[in-house]
Design a protein around this motif. Sequence first.
Motif, PDB file in Angstrom:
ATOM      1  N   ARG A   1      40.027  50.876  28.470  1.00 60.02           N
ATOM      2  CA  ARG A   1      41.023  51.138  29.377  1.00 60.02           C
ATOM      3  C   ARG A   1      40.995  52.924  29.009  1.00 60.02           C
ATOM      4  N   ARG A   2      41.222  53.443  30.261  1.00 59.18           N
ATOM      5  CA  ARG A   2      41.377  54.894  30.191  1.00 59.18           C
ATOM      6  C   ARG A   2      42.810  55.467  30.087  1.00 59.18           C
ATOM      7  N   GLY A   3      43.094  56.234  29.013  1.00 61.23           N
ATOM      8  CA  GLY A   3      44.431  56.993  29.115  1.00 61.23           C
ATOM      9  C   GLY A   3      45.765  56.204  28.979  1.00 61.23           C
ATOM     10  N   ALA A   4      46.497  56.393  30.054  1.00 63.36           N
ATOM     11  CA  ALA A   4      47.679  55.623  30.321  1.00 63.36           C
ATOM     12  C   ALA A   4      47.302  54.315  31.290  1.00 63.36           C
ATOM     13  N   GLU A   5      46.223  53.830  31.556  1.00 65.52           N
ATOM     14  CA  GLU A   5      45.784  52.528  32.315  1.00 65.52           C
ATOM     15  C   GLU A   5      46.420  51.404  31.662  1.00 65.52           C
ATOM     16  N   SER A   6      46.945  50.620  32.449  1.00 66.48           N
ATOM     17  CA  SER A   6      47.528  49.435  31.704  1.00 66.48           C
ATOM     18  C   SER A   6      46.587  48.274  32.230  1.00 66.48           C
ATOM     19  N   VAL A   7      46.773  47.071  31.644  1.00 66.42           N
ATOM     20  CA  VAL A   7      45.696  45.912  32.069  1.00 66.42           C
ATOM     21  C   VAL A   7      46.082  45.561  33.711  1.00 66.42           C
ATOM     22  N   THR A   8      47.235  45.906  34.178  1.00 71.02           N
ATOM     23  CA  THR A   8      47.390  45.537  35.650  1.00 71.02           C
ATOM     24  C   THR A   8      46.956  46.690  36.313  1.00 71.02           C
ATOM     25  N   GLU A   9      46.157  47.700  35.855  1.00 70.92           N
ATOM     26  CA  GLU A   9      45.525  48.650  36.734  1.00 70.92           C
ATOM     27  C   GLU A   9      43.843  48.405  36.804  1.00 70.92           C
ATOM     28  N   GLU A  10      43.594  47.515  35.583  1.00 74.20           N
ATOM     29  CA  GLU A  10      42.202  47.101  35.903  1.00 74.20           C
ATOM     30  C   GLU A  10      41.629  46.301  36.966  1.00 74.20           C
ATOM     31  N   LYS A  11      40.722  46.710  37.906  1.00 77.05           N
ATOM     32  CA  LYS A  11      40.236  45.878  38.876  1.00 77.05           C
ATOM     33  C   LYS A  11      38.945  45.119  38.614  1.00 77.05           C
ATOM     34  N   PHE A  12      39.015  44.010  39.127  1.00 77.96           N
ATOM     35  CA  PHE A  12      37.853  42.947  38.947  1.00 77.96           C
ATOM     36  C   PHE A  12      37.314  42.633  40.280  1.00 77.96           C
ATOM     37  N   THR A  13      36.291  41.856  40.868  1.00 78.93           N
ATOM     38  CA  THR A  13      35.951  41.253  41.820  1.00 78.93           C
ATOM     39  C   THR A  13      35.176  40.077  41.791  1.00 78.93           C
ATOM     40  N   VAL A  14      35.371  39.106  42.785  1.00 74.77           N
ATOM     41  CA  VAL A  14      34.518  38.024  42.383  1.00 74.77           C
ATOM     42  C   VAL A  14      33.189  38.073  43.414  1.00 74.77           C
ATOM     43  N   LEU A  15      32.153  37.760  42.827  1.00 77.63           N
ATOM     44  CA  LEU A  15      30.865  38.233  43.507  1.00 77.63           C
ATOM     45  C   LEU A  15      30.171  36.698  43.730  1.00 77.63           C
ATOM     46  N   PHE A  16      29.877  36.626  45.027  1.00 78.88           N
ATOM     47  CA  PHE A  16      29.531  35.095  45.738  1.00 78.88           C
ATOM     48  C   PHE A  16      28.049  35.558  46.070  1.00 78.88           C
ATOM     49  N   GLU A  17      27.018  34.459  45.577  1.00 76.64           N
ATOM     50  CA  GLU A  17      25.835  35.041  45.728  1.00 76.64           C
ATOM     51  C   GLU A  17      24.919  33.555  45.902  1.00 76.64           C
ATOM     52  N   ALA A  18      23.945  33.511  46.885  1.00 74.99           N
ATOM     53  CA  ALA A  18      23.320  32.262  47.363  1.00 74.99           C
ATOM     54  C   ALA A  18      21.662  32.634  47.662  1.00 74.99           C
ATOM     55  N   GLN A  19      21.006  31.887  47.561  1.00 76.46           N
ATOM     56  CA  GLN A  19      19.615  31.988  48.022  1.00 76.46           C
ATOM     57  C   GLN A  19      18.929  31.055  49.012  1.00 76.46           C
ATOM     58  N   PHE A  20      18.384  31.503  50.228  1.00 77.49           N
ATOM     59  CA  PHE A  20      17.899  30.518  50.958  1.00 77.49           C
ATOM     60  C   PHE A  20      16.613  30.960  51.937  1.00 77.49           C
ATOM     61  N   SER A  21      15.974  30.156  52.448  1.00 77.03           N
ATOM     62  CA  SER A  21      14.724  30.709  53.222  1.00 77.03           C
ATOM     63  C   SER A  21      15.200  30.226  54.647  1.00 77.03           C
ATOM     64  N   VAL A  22      14.202  30.954  55.712  1.00 76.89           N
ATOM     65  CA  VAL A  22      14.287  30.674  56.994  1.00 76.89           C
ATOM     66  C   VAL A  22      12.760  30.570  57.453  1.00 76.89           C
ATOM     67  N   GLY A  23      12.460  30.080  58.741  1.00 82.41           N
ATOM     68  CA  GLY A  23      11.327  29.913  59.285  1.00 82.41           C
ATOM     69  C   GLY A  23      10.275  29.234  58.495  1.00 82.41           C
ATOM     70  N   SER A  24      10.565  28.043  58.002  1.00 75.27           N
ATOM     71  CA  SER A  24       9.429  27.565  57.247  1.00 75.27           C
ATOM     72  C   SER A  24       8.881  28.130  55.849  1.00 75.27           C
TER      73      SER A  24
END
Length: 786
Positions: free
Chosen positions: A430-453
Amino acid sequence: MAMWIQAQQLQGDALHQMQALYGQHFPIEVRHYLAQWIENQQWDLVDMDNPAEEAKAKRLLDNLVAELQMKAQLQGGEDGFLLKIKLGHYANQLKSTYDRCPLELVRCIKHILHSEQRLVQEATKVSCGSGVVAMDTLSQRHQQINQTFEELRLATQETENELRKLQHSQEYFIIQYQENLRIQAQLSSLSSLTPAERTQRESALQSKRATVESWLTTEASTLQKHRLDLAEEHQKTFSLLRKQQTLILDEELIQWKRRQQLAGNGGPHEGGLDVLQSWCEKLADLIWQNRQQIRRCEHLTQQLPLPGPMEELLNKLNADITDIISALVTSTFIIEKQPPQVLKTQTKFAATVRLLVGGKLNVHMNPPQVKAVIVNEQQAKALLKNESTHSESSGEILNNNCVMEYHQATGTLSAHFRNMSLKRIKRSDRRGAESVTEEKFTVLFEAQFSVGSNELVFHVKTLSLPVVVIVHGSQDNNATATVLWDNAFAETGRVPFIVPDKVLWHQLCEALDMKYKAEMHSERGLSEDNQVFLAQKAFTSSSNNPEDYRTMTISWAQFNRDSLPGRNFTFWQWFDGVVELMKRHLKPHWNDGAILGFVNKQQAQDMLLSKPNGTFLLRFSDSEIGGITIAWVAENPNKSGERMVWNLLPYTTKDFTIRSLADRISDLNHLLFLYPDRPKDEVFAKYYTPPLSKAVDGYVKPQIKQVVPEFTSPNPEPSAGAAMFLDQTASPSASHPNSFASYPSLSDNMLDPDGDFDLEDTMDVARHVEELLRRPMAKQWSSQQS
């Protein structure tokens, strides 16, 4: 049934869209004959992501089938015979289709009702009684999109017709080319004939060959021009497709995502996703049709190579079509239901992702698997810059794999993550006065598929809104502040997850008002006076003029990092405490207008001293998070003729879990009128707890009642003096000049010590100590008064 009546009045494209909602999955006859019953059911109360709701959905299915069977039995006469058979058949069909998956029936009917409502609303906006078109900007933009789709459809149909003509012309050209080869073969075989016969046949064949070759030369130029013209038309179509796609993906879809983000702060998140899907599916269909046309052009060119730039043009067209479809597929992999933005470890949570073009591209024929991982800010930045090809994780999510399912009734391809849980999280430095409740995450959703044979393979990714990870409920308050600031002030296309450090005060007020109204489920939000009160608290100001705060900015530190002067909590922590208290216990009283709330002690005193004794108001405590106090005006028991304002020790959630606010107010007989002049029973009686019943099995039930010792006399009748006071303004002598600052401290600590501890407070304490110790303090009191 009112909705169905309006739906039947739709015309043109809207009517076709409405009819397309129905089919074997849900016949339109069922909608027609059970219209009132269908619209009376509470379909929206069924949570599609909760398997426990399946029993509720099953009851709705059984009731629907029973209603349909009853409607069938009521049909009589010759005309009703066929309808009776048909409705009975539909009842059996719905039973067999949805008996094992009743939630799908609910999903289907919700989709139908929401779509009908949208179509009716759009039709209502477009036309008014006088025939004058009254469309807002949104309607105009939607009309523009629909008009462009019609242009694209016509252009695609035109290039299809031209391609068929080109194919026919080329086939005839090839036939003539083969005829020319046959003539040449015949000329080569004339050597075996006699000179006379050879001369006669050769002359005829040469003439015929000349004619065919002349035609071939001319037709080759015509074919080449036809190909070039067709390629030019495809370029125009692609240009229009790209423009349309930019409008839908970069404006409409982005605006939908922005509304979704503001919904995290309580803003209205109107649907619109089904409309977006219909547009994206139209785009996918048109792009795919044009792609197939290009491939046929390639085949014709390979079948009959002609000199010219056709191969280069086709390569460019192929690149264009691939770019367009890639952008469409990757951009329409979206999060329909976001994971919670305050995410507690070891706690179950859900999310839903959706591919808006999945059904149109037949992705469901080989349904892809979606994986969810949690990443931090730096990892999210790398992903968006394509600096990271593999999914690094900052934690471990259980049950993070899910196969996308195609729902025939709604035409949606989605993956419902119902039982995810964050097992652990890896935090960054963490930077400076930043607390754990100021740290941001994100949920990454990923997939792979094909189209057109398997011609085109796509690796799609999408990031959730920022989430703040907590491990204990005590962190929820500060985590919510981080989320609210991010949702309110994030800019489109930002680098994850940058937000401004300072914003204008009125911008923050809009965010707080949105949050407050959402939590109260009311249109009564923060008034201008409320916002002035909050500004005074945030900026430690005394100005009552709203204009003084209009251009002021408030920083994140002022909002939820630095404590308020003289307090051990921040501005947000105080405000959120108010919201939680109101949401849990006092929502109906706020919506009734019984709670002023955002009033400081001095304001309350000024307001009450102009009213008769027994007048009270409810205001939020300045000194305690999530506290509300009762302030009232009454006689000073220690000085005859002097009136003063009393403040009860603030109530908190803990108090209201024991006894409600209405019952506490009912207990205090000295409280007569809610400010400004409403009898308290008129306001609160409907919330009083009914009297206890008689003893059961020989036991008498105990009763809890609130008492303020200094005001324990029976409910007084208004005296003549009090009645006169209602019509007269108090004279200056009616109150002691110092009474504004007098807040006696009660023997059982029920009175509020809220505010600064000044000289008057010390006098009150001295007086109270005198009462307790029975010591004469007249000399000391006189010296202090002088």
